[in-house]
Scaffold this motif. Structure first.
Motif, PDB file in Angstrom:
ATOM      1  N   ASP A   5      -3.504   5.387   9.037  1.00 28.91           N
ATOM      2  CA  ASP A   5      -2.794   4.578   8.046  1.00 28.91           C
ATOM      3  C   ASP A   5      -3.230   3.120   8.151  1.00 28.91           C
ATOM      4  O   ASP A   5      -3.523   2.473   7.143  1.00 28.91           O
ATOM      5  CB  ASP A   5      -1.277   4.665   8.261  1.00 28.91           C
ATOM      6  CG  ASP A   5      -0.730   6.063   8.055  1.00 28.91           C
ATOM      7  OD1 ASP A   5      -1.263   6.774   7.181  1.00 28.91           O
ATOM      8  OD2 ASP A   5       0.213   6.446   8.765  1.00 28.91           O
ATOM      9  N   LYS A   7       0.820  -1.223   0.000  1.00 27.53           N
ATOM     10  CA  LYS A   7       0.000   0.000   0.000  1.00 27.53           C
ATOM     11  C   LYS A   7       0.854   1.273   0.000  1.00 27.53           C
ATOM     12  O   LYS A   7       0.333   2.386  -0.065  1.00 27.53           O
ATOM     13  CB  LYS A   7      -0.901   0.015   1.232  1.00 27.53           C
ATOM     14  CG  LYS A   7      -2.005  -1.034   1.227  1.00 27.53           C
ATOM     15  CD  LYS A   7      -3.249  -0.533   0.561  1.00 27.53           C
ATOM     16  CE  LYS A   7      -4.390  -1.517   0.722  1.00 27.53           C
ATOM     17  NZ  LYS A   7      -5.554  -1.103  -0.101  1.00 27.53           N
ATOM     18  N   LYS A  44      -6.640   1.918   6.809  1.00 26.67           N
ATOM     19  CA  LYS A  44      -6.793   1.772   5.356  1.00 26.67           C
ATOM     20  C   LYS A  44      -6.695   0.310   4.916  1.00 26.67           C
ATOM     21  O   LYS A  44      -7.017  -0.018   3.778  1.00 26.67           O
ATOM     22  CB  LYS A  44      -5.718   2.593   4.625  1.00 26.67           C
ATOM     23  CG  LYS A  44      -5.821   4.089   4.826  1.00 26.67           C
ATOM     24  CD  LYS A  44      -4.643   4.804   4.176  1.00 26.67           C
ATOM     25  CE  LYS A  44      -4.682   6.306   4.446  1.00 26.67           C
ATOM     26  NZ  LYS A  44      -3.497   6.999   3.869  1.00 26.67           N
TER      27      LYS A  44
END
Length: 291
Positions: free
Chosen positions: A102, A86, A105
Motif C-alpha cells: 500500500d 488515494k 503506491k
C-alpha cells in the motif's frame, strides 16, 4: 469581536420581510456523512463527532498520530493526506491495516521508508491507554483528562460503558466533558472504528508499571504559577515517574503545593487548608533526595 472577527447582529429589519420567510432550523445530521450532530450545553458550535466523516478525517488522523497521542513520528501531514486521497485509509484505525505494498503506491516512497513507517505503526500499539484516549479526539478530552479517566476506569471498555453520572463523580470531570464522552462512544461509526483498533491489537487496558524506586509514592502535588526549570507538564510527569500524583485541584488530600512565579488563587486555598507549600528550589531538592 462582534463586527470584527464575526458578524454582529444589530437589529431585525422587519420592513424587508416579504412573508415568504422560513424559520431557520439547525440540522440534526451532518450534511457530509449523515451522522447525528451534537452541541454541548454552553457552546455555540454544533459538531459532527463521527471519526470517519470525510470532511474532517485528515485532521483527526493527524491528531491521532501526534506526539501526545499515538506518537507515530514517521506519519506526517503530507503522507496522511496522500493516504486518504488515494483511498488507502478512511479513519485512524485503518493505519494499523496498511501493508508495504500500500505504501509503495505513494510517490517518493522507498522500501526503507515504508519499513520504518510500518515499524513505527506496530510500536504504537503498546502506547499507554491515556495516549489512546487522547488520540480518539473526544471533545474536551486532552492528555491530562485522559490520564484522570484511566486512573479511575482502567480499561477503554469500562470508559465506553460509563454514564454521565459515573463520569461526573470523577474529580476534574464536569458535566460538559462527561456528555462529550458519552456522545462520542454512543456513535455507531465510532464504535466500529474502536473495534477495528481492538482487532488490530492496540492496547486498551491500563498496565501499572512496577517501579523499583517510588520515593514520592502516595504523595499528591499541585503546581501553581510559572516554573523556570520545567514546563507544568514536565513537572507533573516527573512527579508521576517517581510514584507520586499530580492534580489541578487543591483539597485536603494534597501533600504539596509547588508555587512558581505569580501563583494564583490555589496558593491562598492551600494556605487555608494548611497544605505544605514549597517553591521550585525546594521541589528540586525534594525530588533529588527521594522525598
Amino acid at each position: 469581536k462582534a463586527g470584527s472577527v464575526i458578524p454582529e447582529v444589530v437589529r431585525v429589519v422587519k420592513e424587508k420581510r416579504t412573508g415568504k420567510e422560513v424559520p431557520f432550523k439547525m440540522v440534526d445530521r451532518c450534511p457530509v456523512c449523515g451522522s447525528k450532530v451534537v452541541r454541548a450545553e454552553g457552546f455555540a458550535a454544533t459538531v459532527c463527532i463521527n471519526v470517519r466523516c470525510p470532511a474532517q478525517v485528515k485532521e483527526r488522523i493527524i491528531h491521532f498520530v501526534s506526539r501526545d497521542a499515538m506518537d507515530i513520528e514517521s506519519l506526517g501531514e503530507k503522507l496522511i493526506a496522500a493516504l486518504v486521497d488515494k483511498g488507502l485509509i478512511s479513519d485512524y484505525a485503518d493505519i494499523y491495516y496498511l501493508k508495504k505494498e500500500d505504501l509503495m503506491k505513494l510517490e517518493r516512497m522507498g522500501d526503507v521508508l515504508a519499513s520504518k513507517i510500518l515499524r513505527n505503526i506496530e510500536e504504537s500499539k503498546s502506547r499507554p491507554l491515556p495516549n489512546l484516549i487522547n488520540a480518539l479526539g473526544i471533545a474536551n478530552v486532552g492528555k491530562r483528562t485522559a490520564e484522570i479517566l484511566v486512573s479511575i476506569f482502567k480499561t477503554l471498555d469500562a470508559l465506553m460503558n460509563a454514564s454521565v453520572e459515573d463520569l461526573t463523580q470523577v474529580e476534574g470531570i464536569g458535566p460538559i466533558t462527561a456528555k462529550s464522552i458519552v456522545d462520542f462512544f454512543a456513535s455507531p461509526e465510532n464504535k466500529k472504528v474502536i473495534e477495528k483498533l481492538k482487532n488490530a491489537g492496540v492496547k486498551m487496558e491500563y498496565v501499572l508499571e512496577e517501579k523499583k524506586e517510588a520515593p514520592l509514592k502516595n504523595k499528591v502535588f499541585v503546581f501553581t504559577g510559572t516554573l523556570e526549570s520545567f514546563t507544568r507538564s514536565e513537572a507533573e510527569h516527573l512527579v508521576e515517574s517517581l510514584g507520586g500524583t499530580s492534580t489541578n485541584s487543591v483539597s485536603k488530600r494534597v501533600d504539596y503545593l509547588v508555587a512558581g512565579k505569580d501563583p494564583g488563587s490555589k496558593l491562598d486555598k492551600a494556605k487555608a487548608l494548611g497544605i505544605n507549600i514549597i517553591n521550585e528550589e525546594e521541589f528540586k531538592k525534594l525530588i533529588s533526595s527521594g522525598g
